[in-house]
Every structure is written in structure tokens, then in C-alpha cells.
Design a protein around this motif. Structure first.
Motif, short mmCIF file in Angstrom:
data_model
loop_
_atom_site.label_atom_id
_atom_site.label_comp_id
_atom_site.label_asym_id
_atom_site.label_seq_id
_atom_site.Cartn_x
_atom_site.Cartn_y
_atom_site.Cartn_z
N ASP A 156 51.73 -21.32 -19.39
CA ASP A 156 52.60 -20.97 -20.33
C ASP A 156 52.04 -19.49 -20.98
N THR B 47 48.96 -26.62 -18.13
CA THR B 47 50.27 -26.08 -18.31
C THR B 47 50.15 -24.91 -19.45
N ARG B 48 49.34 -25.20 -20.48
CA ARG B 48 49.17 -24.48 -21.66
C ARG B 48 49.16 -22.92 -21.09
#
Length: 576
Positions: A429, A425-426
Motif C-alpha cells: 500500500d 500488504t501495508r
């Protein structure tokens, strides 16, 4: 000294350390060259130093000292003899069973033993050890002046201080330097002696505090007078080749120095604060660097996964965790395994912490525009097979890393996230397309460092039921585990812990996980699927150390975030 009871040759044959045939050859060489028998044995690698010391101890009917401990070392006794004399002759006076004893590696060299006996006075015994053990004992326990005594030497006015120039000699031998130099040397020496990773010098309104980070925790050590704050910081700036006149801007520097016979690389960071300049020094002991995958204490399953994925021709391997969790050590261990004459490896780091022979290492410099992204673009034109990026900090670096992977390179890097699944998810992002992540990332390793229980003072105990449940195991399963905790003793500075080991969460990217990545699934969904496919979460890997009596439940729970989903996972503790 006691009279010799047996010939050394008889003992060597008796202990089966040498054969009769080999002995005849050595004696012939001794006769021909005049080289002492002991030296020939060591030079040819027939016996080790420890074996020779034991043989000499048996021959002379003297005690053999395997290790010089703090209990044996008497600072008052040691302080009577010049440091240079002790190191030159490899001798050290200790207290053994209440008696003064001189430990030597060469009992036939009587002159230094006689001179020491005169200096020490009184009845003196003798013992045998290796020169390495003796010098290590001297480096550890030879007394520098106490901080309090040094501070009493400081003049009343700060302006009267001579800051001194940095020299290449060992700071242990700089006993007659200016008071402020001695104080800074003492701070550095004490940090190395206590195996600290960082030194913090922090100015406050009415005091100057010095703290050491030991095994991940900060401990207050010295409180120098506030009026010497400027002199101490200036001395450190001189050592690090920084501008002593600049007090408004942050500065970064480096000190290469020898402390107790160890080459220490010190990274210096100076930051202006409301009460003056704050100094943090990171200590890198090059003699302790361990870059072998086999020595990282990986579980069999995790070692097998990492050992297999590092042989991939291309893809991205990410190591994640907070600052000071051992990520660089893990990456260097992987690099060392991959470092072969037929492979071109280039790294981009900030800073280059350790030098690896055969690897081209580039240090970034933001001041002149040499960022990770800028360095990477140039590196990819250097025909590398493997690229290590110190850290993926921004979208540009992440995009270049994925492009490098797609064009046939194996890319290793670190990223700051709380867990292996959260890394996905990082990256999303950072605006890296999910299809790029799914097609390039092959493995993510999350890690933490946990403190090892002190072997001298650990004891069995029963942890609270809520702690056991938080660990993710049932009370029934806990009955089959022996839990330990540290009490605290002199050996571990009353902390109950000594040294650290890493726990790991290794997430191999399978086809099922790639589907979830393409769907932009939440980290918790990816985590659940990874666990179903065999991934051991951090707390589960930590349970392995708990079972072995190496660490405590509290320590694992302090460093490993336990998700609610983990509590629903039934663990087979016999397989952990």
C-alpha cells in the motif's frame, strides 16, 4: 537486643560459607588493615549481602527480613521519623506479627537504633535485612502527604501559588515545598510507586481528572480542584522547560528527575482541548530496562528463528504491533545482541528512549526538517553495518529502507499493522514494489503485551466453552490444561494482574512466502501459508502462557486477534 549466642566466624564455618584456609587469610588482613571482618567478606565477594544478613540474624538470634511488604509498612509509624535519618542509617520501623520492629543492616551500630526506639515509643523488637532491602522499603512506603491533605493546603486563589523551580534532588525529600509543587510531586511519586507507564491529566467542564496507565489499563487516581488546572499544567511546563505562556499550540518536552532513588525520564506531551490543556506523561524507568533477547520470554522456536536471522549480513527485520506493545524493547534487545566493537550501528529514533552504549543514536526533529527519510540519507553515508529506523511511516522511508538493505545493510524497524502477514500488504500500500519486499524483508515479528496473573490471588477455574473455541483449541484438548484467573487483592490493586509479558508471532520469509508476495497475495493467504510452514499466531503463542498459569484466556483473547482461519488450525497443545 538479644545477647549474641555464637561467634560470627563459627557460623560462617558451620554454614560452609568460608573455608578455614580463607578465614586465616582474612583474619590476617583484618589484623593488618583494621578493616572490619564483614567489610572484607563483602569487598572480596566471598559472601553476598543477603548471606551476611542471614548470618548476622542467626548470630543475634533475630528474624531475617527478606522483603518489606505493604502489610509490614505502617505509614503512621514511618511518618514519625525524618526520611533523611532512615536513609542515612539504613533502618526502618515495621509491624511484624503485631509488634513494632526496627529493621537494620548493621546491628552493631546502636545509636540510631536507640534514637529510633525513643521516637517510636513502647516496646520495640529488632530484625536484620540488607541495606538495599531497607532503602527499597523506605522508597516504596515512606508516606507523602495524602492528596486530600495537600489539596486542603492549597490557597483559595490560584494566583497565590508559588510554582517553584525544578531542582535535581529527589522529590521524596522535597517535603516542605509549595503546595502545588508537592501535589505534582505526589502525582509523579505515586505513578512510580504503582509502576505506571503513563500519567494522564485531563481537563473537563467541571473537573480535572488524573489517571495512571498500569499494566496497559487506565485507573483514576486523583481529582484536584478544577481551579488549579492552570497551576498544575504550568508547574509541569516549568519542569519540562516549555513555554508557560503558550496555551494554543501542542508542546512536547522532557523531564529528567529522581523519584525514590530512581532516575526517571519523563516525556511530556501537552495538547490544547476544549476545556484546557491536556497533559500526558510517559515514564521511562531506566533501572528497569531489560534489553536481552534471552529475557523476552520467547518460545524456543521463535528464539531460534530470531537468533538466526539477526546474524544475516543484510535484509530487513520488522517488528509490528500497536503503541505500547513493547516493540522498542524487542528492537533494543536485538541491537544489544548485535552490538560488537567490530560493528557500526546507527539508529534514527523519535524520540531516543534509552541510551545504548556503543550505538550512535540520532533523534529526529521534524521542526528543522530532520525527518526519518532525511536522517537516513545522511546515515547511509556514515558507513553503517546495521541501521535501526524507529518507525516506517511513509513511502519515502520505506523506499530508503529497502535500498539500504539491497546495498548490504541489516535494517531493523517498526511498522503499525495488526499482524505479521498484514505487514506485507501495508508495504505494498506504501507503493513498495512486491519484488523489493520479497528480496529484502527476511522476518516480521508481531507482538502484544499481556497482563500476568497476580501470584497472590490467582485461582483455578473453567472458562466458558465459547472462549475455549475462540482460542482455537477443542474442548477435549482443554481438559489437559489448568486454567487460571485473577481474583484481585491488595498486592495487585484488586485487578487480578501484576506485570506484563510479550506474546509473539514470528513470520520468517521463506521461498514459498516470497512467491505469494510477488503475486500480491492477500494477507489471509500469506497467513495460512506461514502457519502451514510453522508460524505460531499470537493466540497460539499466548496458549503457552495459559498452560504455564501465567495469564488468563480472557487476557489473550483481549489482545490477540483470532482470525476465522485460526479456528480451523488443529493445535498440538503439548508442543505449544
Amino acid at each position: 537486643m538479644d545477647k549474641k549466642r555464637k561467634d560470627i566466624i563459627d557460623i560462617l564455618l558451620e554454614e560452609k560459607l568460608i573455608t578455614k584456609k580463607l578465614l586465616d587469610e582474612i583474619l590476617a588482613e583484618k589484623e593488618k588493615t583494621g578493616t572490619p571482618l564483614n567489610q572484607i567478606l563483602l569487598n572480596k565477594g566471598i559472601i553476598k549481602k543477603e548471606q551476611l544478613a542471614k548470618v548476622l540474624a542467626k548470630q543475634m538470634n533475630l528474624p531475617y527480613i527478606e522483603k518489606i511488604t505493604e502489610k509490614m509498612a505502617d505509614p503512621t509509624l514511618l511518618g514519625k521519623i525524618p526520611l533523611k535519618f532512615l536513609k542515612q542509617h539504613a533502618v526502618i520501623p515495621i509491624i511484624l506479627d503485631g509488634r513494632k520492629v526496627i529493621v537494620t543492616s548493621n546491628p552493631s551500630d546502636l545509636q540510631p537504633l536507640d534514637e529510633l526506639s525513643i521516637l517510636i515509643k513502647g516496646t520495640v523488637g529488632h530484625a536484620i535485612s540488607t541495606d538495599d532491602t531497607i532503602v527499597d522499603g523506605i522508597n516504596k512506603y515512606y508516606p507523602l502527604e495524602a492528596s486530600k491533605e495537600m489539596m486542603e493546603e492549597l490557597p483559595e486563589e490560584e494566583g497565590a501559588l508559588d510554582l517553584g523551580a525544578i531542582e535535581s534532588k529527589d522529590i521524596l525529600e522535597m517535603a516542605n515545598e509549595a503546595p502545588i509543587v508537592k501535589l505534582v510531586n505526589h502525582i509523579l511519586y505515586q505513578a512510580v510507586k504503582e509502576e505506571a507507564s503513563d500519567i494522564h491529566i485531563e481537563p473537563f467542564e467541571k473537573e480535572l481528572r488524573v489517571r495512571y496507565r498500569i499494566d496497559g489499563a487506565l485507573y483514576q487516581k486523583v481529582l484536584p480542584p478544577k481551579r488549579y488546572q492552570g497551576a498544575i499544567v504550568s508547574r509541569i511546563k516549568i519542569m519540562a522547560n516549555l513555554n508557560i505562556a503558550e496555551k494554543r499550540l501542542p508542546q512536547d518536552g522532557r523531564i529528567l528527575i529522581k523519584i525514590a532513588d530512581k532516575p526517571i525520564d519523563i516525556r511530556v506531551s501537552i495538547l490544547p482541548s476544549n476545556y484546557g490543556e491536556r497533559v500526558v506523561m510517559r515514564l521511562l524507568d531506566k533501572t528497569k530496562a531489560v534489553f536481552e533477547l534471552e529475557k523476552l520470554n520467547l518460545s524456543k522456536e521463535n528464539y531460534k528463528i530470531i537468533n538466526n536471522i539477526v546474524t544475516q549480513p543484510n535484509g530487513i527485520i520488522l517488528v509490528t504491533g500497536p503503541t505500547g506493545s513493547g516493540k522498542t524493547t524487542t528492537l533494543y534487545a536485538i541491537l544489544t545482541k548485535l552490538n560488537q566493537p567490530n560493528v557500526n550501528i546507527i539508529t534514527v529514533e523519535d524520540p531516543v528512549e534509552y541510551t545504548i552504549h556503543g550505538v550512535s543514536q540520532v533523534q529526529i526533529n521534524e521542526k528543522i526538517g530532520l525527518s526519518f527519510a532525511a536522517a537516513l540519507r545522511s546515515i547511509l553515508r556514515q558507513d553503517p553495518d546495521i541501521v535501526l529506523i524507529g518507525e516506517i511511516r511513509d513511502q519515502e522511508t520505506a523506499q530508503i529502507a529497502t535500498q539500504a538493505s539491497l546495498t548490504g545493510h541489516l535494517v531493523l524497524s517498526t511498522i503499525h499493522t495488526n499482524s505479521a502477514p498484514a505487514t506485507i500488504t501495508r508495504l505494498i500500500d506504501m507503493d513498495v514494489e512486491p519484488f523489493l519486499i520479497a528480496s529484502t524483508v527476511i522476518c516480521i515479528v508481531a507482538q502484544r503485551l499481556v497482563r500476568n496473573l497476580c501470584d497472590k490471588c490467582k485461582e483455578k477455574y473453567s472458562p466458558a466453552k465459547d472462549l475455549i473455541k475462540r482460542l482455537g483449541i477443542s474442548l477435549e484438548e482443554a481438559k489437559n490444561i489448568s486454567f487460571y484467573r485473577g481474583i484481585g487483592c491488595e498486592e495487585c490493586l484488586n485487578t487480578g494482574y501484576s506485570g506484563r509479558s510479550a506474546i509473539f508471532e514470528v513470520m520468517y520469509i521463506t521461498d514459498e512466502l516470497r512467491k505469494l508476495i510477488m503475486q500480491r497475495s492477500d494477507a489471509s493467504v500469506i497467513r495460512q501459508k506461514a502457519v502451514e510452514e510453522g508460524m505460531k499466531v499470537l493466540a497460539t503463542d499466548g496458549l503457552r502462557f495459559i498452560k504455564q498459569g501465567l495469564t488468563s484466556v480472557e487476557e489473550i483473547l483481549a489482545v490477540a486477534q483470532v482470525e476465522e482461519t485460526d479456528l480451523n488450525i488443529t493445535l498440538d497443545v503439548e508442543k505449544v
